[in-house]
Design a protein around this motif. Structure first.
Motif, PDB file in Angstrom:
ATOM      1  N   PHE A   1      14.271 -28.829  59.598  1.00 33.05           N
ATOM      2  CA  PHE A   1      13.072 -27.693  59.315  1.00 33.05           C
ATOM      3  C   PHE A   1      14.073 -26.388  58.615  1.00 33.05           C
ATOM      4  O   PHE A   1      13.087 -25.723  58.496  1.00 33.05           O
ATOM      5  N   TYR A   2      15.167 -25.791  59.334  1.00 34.32           N
ATOM      6  CA  TYR A   2      15.788 -24.945  58.496  1.00 34.32           C
ATOM      7  C   TYR A   2      15.954 -24.917  57.245  1.00 34.32           C
ATOM      8  O   TYR A   2      16.047 -24.143  56.237  1.00 34.32           O
ATOM      9  N   LYS A   3      16.600 -26.064  56.556  1.00 39.38           N
ATOM     10  CA  LYS A   3      16.742 -26.578  55.576  1.00 39.38           C
ATOM     11  C   LYS A   3      16.243 -26.411  54.613  1.00 39.38           C
ATOM     12  O   LYS A   3      15.677 -26.365  53.603  1.00 39.38           O
TER      13      LYS A   3
ATOM     14  N   LEU B   1      27.815 -24.919  53.779  1.00 39.84           N
ATOM     15  CA  LEU B   1      27.423 -24.268  53.499  1.00 39.84           C
ATOM     16  C   LEU B   1      25.721 -23.892  54.537  1.00 39.84           C
ATOM     17  O   LEU B   1      24.929 -22.810  54.229  1.00 39.84           O
ATOM     18  N   SER B   2      25.219 -24.975  54.373  1.00 39.76           N
ATOM     19  CA  SER B   2      23.999 -25.300  55.159  1.00 39.76           C
ATOM     20  C   SER B   2      23.972 -24.801  56.142  1.00 39.76           C
ATOM     21  O   SER B   2      22.989 -23.923  56.837  1.00 39.76           O
ATOM     22  N   LEU B   3      25.308 -24.509  57.198  1.00 42.59           N
ATOM     23  CA  LEU B   3      25.921 -23.901  58.395  1.00 42.59           C
ATOM     24  C   LEU B   3      25.922 -22.483  57.956  1.00 42.59           C
ATOM     25  O   LEU B   3      24.943 -21.133  59.057  1.00 42.59           O
ATOM     26  N   LEU B   4      26.157 -21.684  56.716  1.00 36.92           N
ATOM     27  CA  LEU B   4      25.889 -20.425  56.883  1.00 36.92           C
ATOM     28  C   LEU B   4      24.832 -19.861  56.336  1.00 36.92           C
ATOM     29  O   LEU B   4      24.707 -18.228  56.893  1.00 36.92           O
ATOM     30  N   ARG B   5      23.996 -21.306  55.860  1.00 31.62           N
ATOM     31  CA  ARG B   5      23.019 -20.517  55.405  1.00 31.62           C
ATOM     32  C   ARG B   5      21.840 -20.480  57.128  1.00 31.62           C
ATOM     33  O   ARG B   5      20.966 -19.690  56.986  1.00 31.62           O
ATOM     34  N   TRP B   6      21.976 -21.461  57.860  1.00 32.66           N
ATOM     35  CA  TRP B   6      21.640 -20.865  58.860  1.00 32.66           C
ATOM     36  C   TRP B   6      21.513 -19.777  59.803  1.00 32.66           C
ATOM     37  O   TRP B   6      21.036 -19.107  60.334  1.00 32.66           O
TER      38      TRP B   6
ATOM     39  N   ARG C   1      20.490 -17.624  49.931  1.00 34.06           N
ATOM     40  CA  ARG C   1      20.992 -18.070  48.611  1.00 34.06           C
ATOM     41  C   ARG C   1      22.884 -18.353  48.228  1.00 34.06           C
ATOM     42  O   ARG C   1      22.922 -18.524  47.931  1.00 34.06           O
ATOM     43  N   ILE C   2      23.144 -18.628  49.633  1.00 35.86           N
ATOM     44  CA  ILE C   2      24.205 -18.817  49.841  1.00 35.86           C
ATOM     45  C   ILE C   2      24.766 -19.861  49.310  1.00 35.86           C
ATOM     46  O   ILE C   2      24.578 -21.031  49.586  1.00 35.86           O
ATOM     47  N   GLY C   3      25.473 -20.012  48.391  1.00 36.37           N
ATOM     48  CA  GLY C   3      25.857 -21.316  47.760  1.00 36.37           C
ATOM     49  C   GLY C   3      24.841 -21.472  46.258  1.00 36.37           C
ATOM     50  O   GLY C   3      25.099 -22.948  46.197  1.00 36.37           O
TER      51      GLY C   3
END
Length: 310
Positions: free
Chosen positions: A184-186, A111-116, A122-124
């Motif tokens: 930092f993206y998270k 999920l973190s990769l998708l958001r990135w 909002r994903i997940g």
């Protein structure tokens, strides 16, 4: 996209995450549906779905271990304890526990990769609970209670980046390389999420830490590995103002340096000042929705300015 899978190594196991198939998708967003069709357009007299919303995915963990079980177990419901010895049951329980932990963490990693890759926090994540009734705010006469004025109603429309074929392939290749989403993206995602939940103090703190981690990473990635350990530590622990005034500007080309200095003067100085006031003096008068939006946009701009040096 429906029915597609990603397979990647995670914690010495192979993890396979699969989207629901077209047959599992409903025509509308029904309660409990695994996926639903959306984004309808009219083509040749028929409504054609162009996008799909995903509610659940399948996560399979393959650890590569083998255990002997009686053939009769395949004709029974799961957990036929009478067919297995106590050590066999314990071994299966251990595999289940380990697989559950791997699946949970691998799913969050994915999920973190998708958001990135989509820049969509909002994903997940669940939508925040709305504590408003949907009715407008009214002004009433204190004696007669007659309503004499009503607030203007505003509608908020949230835009979400779709997961396209290109994004899907980017996530696949990133997961196969076991590349982590930059912290930092998270943190920026967390700032978005906190603002979305109207947790403004936390949003500002997350945005400030995201900026600080990004700038420190930017600089430390350019420092030679052979530099004396004490000198490296001094750079790592330097005050954030040193990064704002000297370290980061010295890395940037003239045009980007000009944009960065304007960003510092207009927003980043204020962001770190508000962060410090919240954390060190418990002052939250500037922890507002407007400031959250301003600081999140400033963080995104900072990432764009420094993207060349990631």
């Amino acid at each position: 996209m429906l029915g597609k899978s990603h397979a990647f190594r995670y914690r010495d196991a192979t993890v396979i995450i699969t989207l629901p198939t077209r047959d599992q998708a409903t025509e509308s967003h029904d309660e409990g549906s695994r996926a639903y069709l959306d984004g309808y357009v009219l083509e040749y007299g028929a409504d054609i779905a162009r996008t799909a919303g995903i509610n659940t995915v399948d996560v399979v963990v393959q650890q590569g271990e083998a255990i002997d079980v009686p053939i009769e177990i395949f004709a029974r419901q799961p957990k036929a304890v009478d067919l297995l010895s106590a050590p066999q049951q314990q071994r299966l329980d251990d595999i289940v526990t380990a697989s559950t932990d791997i699946a949970s963490n691998a799913f969050e990693y994915w999920l973190s990769l998708l958001r990135w890759k989509t820049n969509n926090f909002r994903i997940g994540r669940r939508e925040p609970l709305d504590n408003q009734s949907g009715w407008s705010t009214y002004l009433h006469d204190t004696e007669t209670h007659h309503p004499i004025w009503a607030a203007t109603i505003f509608l908020n429309v949230n835009f979400s980046s779709a997961i396209t074929e290109n994004v899907w392939e980017e996530v696949r290749s990133t997961a196969e390389r076991a590349e982590e989403t930059p912290i930092f993206y998270k943190l920026l995602d967390d700032a978005h999420e906190s603002h979305n939940r109207r947790e403004f103090r936390r949003s500002i703190i997350d945005a400030a830490i995201a900026c600080e981690v990004f700038m420190r990473s930017l600089v430390m990635n350019k420092v030679p590995l052979e530099l004396d350990a004490d000198m490296r530590q001094m750079l790592e622990e330097a005050n954030i103002n040193q990064y704002l005034r000297k370290f980061v500007p010295n890395l940037l080309a003239e045009k980007r340096r000009t944009v960065f200095k304007a960003l510092v003067n207009d927003h980043l100085n204020s962001l770190f000042d508000v962060r410090n006031k919240i954390m060190h003096m418990a002052r939250e008068d500037r922890a507002t929705a407007e400031n959250c939006i301003r600081f999140i946009k400033a963080t995104q701009t900072l990432f764009e300015i420094g993207k060349t040096y990631e």
